[in-house]
Design an enzyme around this catalytic site. Structure first.
Site, mmCIF file in Angstrom:
data_model
loop_
_atom_site.group_PDB
_atom_site.id
_atom_site.type_symbol
_atom_site.label_atom_id
_atom_site.label_comp_id
_atom_site.label_asym_id
_atom_site.label_seq_id
_atom_site.Cartn_x
_atom_site.Cartn_y
_atom_site.Cartn_z
ATOM 1 N N HIS A 55 -66.617 -20.855 98.822
ATOM 2 C CA HIS A 55 -65.230 -20.499 99.107
ATOM 3 C C HIS A 55 -65.098 -19.764 100.432
ATOM 4 C CE1 HIS A 55 -61.065 -19.761 97.838
ATOM 5 N NE2 HIS A 55 -61.197 -18.562 98.373
ATOM 6 N N SER A 103 -55.752 -21.999 98.250
ATOM 7 C CA SER A 103 -55.851 -22.372 96.838
ATOM 8 C C SER A 103 -56.180 -21.163 95.975
ATOM 9 C CB SER A 103 -56.950 -23.424 96.661
ATOM 10 O OG SER A 103 -58.208 -22.879 97.054
ATOM 11 N N HIS A 104 -55.714 -21.206 94.739
ATOM 12 C CA HIS A 104 -56.128 -20.256 93.710
ATOM 13 C C HIS A 104 -56.243 -21.029 92.400
ATOM 14 C CE1 HIS A 104 -56.200 -15.683 92.995
ATOM 15 N NE2 HIS A 104 -57.002 -15.977 93.995
ATOM 16 N N ARG A 125 -50.587 -11.665 102.322
ATOM 17 C CA ARG A 125 -51.326 -10.690 103.130
ATOM 18 C C ARG A 125 -52.019 -11.351 104.315
ATOM 19 N NH1 ARG A 125 -52.716 -9.164 98.173
ATOM 20 N NH2 ARG A 125 -54.898 -9.815 98.421
ATOM 21 N N ASP A 126 -52.446 -12.593 104.173
ATOM 22 C CA ASP A 126 -53.002 -13.318 105.321
ATOM 23 C C ASP A 126 -51.974 -13.397 106.448
ATOM 24 O OD1 ASP A 126 -55.581 -13.887 104.518
ATOM 25 O OD2 ASP A 126 -55.076 -15.795 103.595
ATOM 26 N N GLU A 322 -62.338 -7.918 94.235
ATOM 27 C CA GLU A 322 -61.235 -8.561 94.940
ATOM 28 C C GLU A 322 -59.893 -8.002 94.469
ATOM 29 O OE1 GLU A 322 -61.804 -12.804 94.679
ATOM 30 O OE2 GLU A 322 -63.881 -12.634 95.358
ATOM 31 N N SER A 550 -61.100 -26.186 98.954
ATOM 32 C CA SER A 550 -61.378 -25.817 97.562
ATOM 33 C C SER A 550 -62.218 -26.918 96.941
ATOM 34 C CB SER A 550 -60.071 -25.640 96.781
ATOM 35 O OG SER A 550 -60.341 -25.343 95.426
#
Length: 749
Positions: A55, A103-104, A125-126, A322, A550
């Site tokens: 990742h 992706s999540h 936040r990115d 995280e 991903s």
């Protein structure tokens, strides 16, 4: 248990370490030992394991992703490209826009609400870390079969998480997709995108320079949630018997994130930071190593100063956590007091945890004992690079030979009408208002287009009405048939959707969702999709600004369809000249732009009517896509069209259904010469759109199309309260609306 220090690691070279349990391969562990000249400490092992995960390191995809740089088109709008938190483009009037899709997926299967919510939080936040105010989000989603019991577990939770987090942040959700397919049954795709706006001079980069500058961690306290998320959860295949890895799923607090956003924007306004990085995947391991690696020196961190939610966390757990809503800033000493004052004003915890050093090492201490001493670049940017074996699957030829054009077609007008109703009421073509009504699409007051429009659009300057549009698209069925073409079709559709609103496409971000890279079939799909996307972007002049890969999206041995999702960002000088999709006035003339051929491979019709996947996807003509876009943009700017809708999934009848229902007006349609009614209604040929033209503009519009060589055919008029396909059937709008709008609520009841 005694602390594993650098000194201890040097003195105990043969101590057993859990490198395999942390997702590392034997040769990777050996490489770490070679880099350090000793065995790693437990903290160092934790950092390398998360940062060298699939990742974070892109170790299986790097060799293919480099095409996006090698084939990048010349584009004066590009300000920041691949390698930063998000790409940035110039949209004029001194404004810059940053955007990205990520992706999540795995977290959202395990904990649908928190997985999806923190996906939104992370992408926001990115965007924030680039110096921008986030202004809108999008959410391309893929779920298993619509009628599967587990879909009723996953989908409502995902939608609630996206809505709950985004709505609390006050960010409009302006676009995305909801797609159902059995291939995503044990592995839904939850992709999230965000758009941010700033002035050129406000762009910030993730680097730590200037010895003596302070490293400040601010935002939420660090907890035990999300530990190992990127190495354990996002970088391996699900075992369908054990999908329960809840500690690896982060827990979000949107109210804390809202405070963090406003706090950070005020800090930016006063120019108090020399570098900044959000804490997402790999947490502090990522933020410290990337900031130090991208800067001009080293970094020293006192890990025991990190504010904790759980005092029992070990140093390794703190480095791997995280936990959400955290940022890391590099601040010159003279600005630290003011930085802290602003954080206190916004009730945001801020702590100096270290400083930039003269050296070239990342050094981390725990209560005075050194537990990390590494070259930061080896953690952040010099991980393994794999040339995974790949080969065209043995089954690919047979799949493509199974031509959807040979499937049984309707023989009567009654059968044709029944298949139209089946198509528009199918889960993938039915209205998604059950989903989108849970999102605040208009908060902030600058949304001018949102779902179900072809692209979302927001105003970014209230005086000039400058705006940006964004669309996301990706058809896994097309990519399964031919990944090279499938990736280009995703790009073309997203490009076309943006142009249909009147905005000029500028650049793209992507989210490449595939199965296990250890499967040569999957790696071939990935390689072909990257090649197709890079070639397509070069031809269209839309550079890749960044994105996400991903992998390991499969359950057991069953991989998802290759699903490259492409987000295209476009700019429009005046949002008041945007083109909506609704047929809003009786008397508007309907024109079909582009060529229609017998192209049914991977089509919605073949899926809905025959449960079939085979043949070749529609052909791609990117030159035609550029021409079509130029016509749509010019017609919008010059007031020649009142509505436009691209043709894609479901073909002409799907577009007619959506535009008629949105505007509350019917249409009388004539099948063009040379086409039979079935092909006209259901073909999914690319490079096409339907436009509604005021009678006063008909000659000017058709002359423009003729002069530029774009095929154009008048197919009807907006009129009445039904869709009439002359010589075939009529469908009252009331019946059509019932079929189109009740499917999803009934499935999820």
């Amino acid at each position: 248990m005694s602390l594993d220090t650098v000194k201890n690691a040097t003195e105990t070279p043969d101590a057993s370490q859990p490198w395999k349990e942390l997702g590392l391969k034997e040769d990777e562990y050996a490489r770490i030992r070679e880099i350090l000249g000793r065995r790693p400490t437990g903290a160092e092992l934790a950092m390398y394991s998360v940062m060298w995960s699939e990742h974070c390191s892109y170790k299986s995809s790097k060799v293919h992703l480099k095409q996006f740089g090698e084939k990048a088109p010349q584009n004066d709008a590009m300000l920041v490209g691949i390698g930063e938190n998000a790409g940035v483009v110039d949209v004029g009037q001194g404004y810059a826009v940053t955007f990205k899709v990520e992706s999540h997926n795995h977290p959202s299967y395990i904990e649908p609400y928190q997985g999806a919510a923190t996906g939104i939080g992370g992408i926001v936040r990115d965007i924030l870390a680039m110096g921008a105010r986030p202004v809108a989000v999008v959410d391309p989603l893929r779920f298993g079969a619509a009628d599967h019991p587990d879909t009723r577990r996953v989908l409502p939770g995902v939608v609630a998480g996206i809505g709950g987090y985004g709505n609390c942040l006050g960010l409009p959700n302006i676009g995305g997709e909801v797609v159902f397919d059995a291939c995503y049954q044990g592995n839904p795709l939850v992709n999230a995108g965000c758009i941010g706006v700033m002035k050129h001079e406000d762009i910030h980069l993730a680097k730590a320079s200037g010895p003596g500058n302070k490293v400040i961690l601010y935002g939420a306290r660090t907890g035990g949630d999300g530990i190992g998320g990127v190495s354990v959860l996002a970088s391996e295949t699900f075992d369908d018997t054990k999908p329960t890895k809840r500690p690896a799923v982060q827990v979000g607090d949107p109210f804390q994130e809202k405070l963090l956003i406003e706090c950070t924007l005020e800090i930016f306004k006063e120019k108090l930071v020399a570098g900044i990085q959000d804490l997402g995947g790999a947490g502090l391991s990522c933020a410290t190593s990337e900031l130090a690696s991208a800067g001009s020196g080293g970094m020293r961190v006192e890990l025991d100063t990190v504010p904790l939610r759980d005092a029992t966390l070990s140093p390794e757990e703190i480095l791997m956590s995280e936990s959400q809503e955290r940022m890391c800033a590099i601040v010159e000493p003279q600005h630290v007091d003011r930085f802290m004052e602003i954080c206190e004003k916004w009730d945001v915890i801020a702590t100096v945890i270290g400083e930039v050093t003269e050296g070239e090492r990342l050094e981390i201490f725990w209560h005075g004992e050194q537990i990390v001493d590494v070259p930061p670049g080896t953690v952040a940017h010099e991980g393994p690079v794999y040339n995974r074996p790949y080969a065209r699957p043995s089954w690919q030829d047979a799949l493509q030979a199974d031509d959807a054009g040979k499937l049984a077609r309707p023989q009567t007008s009654e059968e044709l009408r029944a298949q139209v109703l089946a198509l528009v009421s199918s889960p993938n073509q039915a209205s998604k208002s059950w989903v989108t009504d849970q999102y605040d699409r208009f908060v902030q007051g600058n949304t001018v287009l949102s779902q179900p429009e072809d692209a979302g659009m927001v105003r970014i300057d209230e005086e000039s009405n400058l705006g940006v549009a964004m669309a996301t698209d990706g058809n896994g069925r097309f990519a399964k048939l031919d990944p090279y073409t499938g990736a280009q079709l995703a790009l073309a559709e997203s490009y076309r959707n943006v142009a249909a609103t009147g905005a000029k496409p500028l650049a793209i971000s992507d989210c490449l969702n595939f199965g296990s890279p250890e499967d040569p079939d999957v790696m071939w799909q990935f390689a072909e999709a990257c090649r197709g996307l890079a070639d397509g972007c070069l031809e269209l002049g839309t550079p890749v600004t960044g994105g996400n890969v991903s992998l390991y999206n499969q359950t057991g041995d069953i991989a998802i369809h290759p699903t490259p999702v492409v987000a295209v960002l476009g700019v429009i000088d005046d949002v008041n000249r945007r083109t909506p999709m609704a047929f809003s006035e009786a008397g508007q003339l309907l024109y079909l732009l582009g060529d229609t051929a017998e192209e049914f491979g991977g089509s919605a019709w073949s899926q809905v009517v025959h449960d079939h996947l085979g043949g070749m996807p529609p052909k791609v003509d990117l030159g035609r896509e550029k021409l079509l876009a130029e016509i749509l943009i010019s017609a919008s700017r010059d007031g020649m069209i009142d509505a436009a809708h691209d043709l894609s999934d479901g073909g002409v009848i799907q577009a007619l259904t959506e535009s008629c229902l949105k505007g509350g007006n019917g249409a009388r349609i004539v099948v063009p010469e040379g086409l039979d009614a079935f092909t006209f209604l259901f073909s999914e040929s690319a490079g096409r759109a339907i436009v509604a033209v005021p009678r006063s503009e008909e000659l000017r519009f058709t002359d423009m199309c003729g002069a530029r060589g774009l095929p154009v055919a008048r197919i009807g008029v907006v009129d009445g309260e039904e869709i009439e396909i002359q010589g075939e059937f009529t469908l009252p709008l009331a019946e059509l609306r019932e079929a189109h709008e009740t499917t999803i609520p009934a499935l999820l009841a």
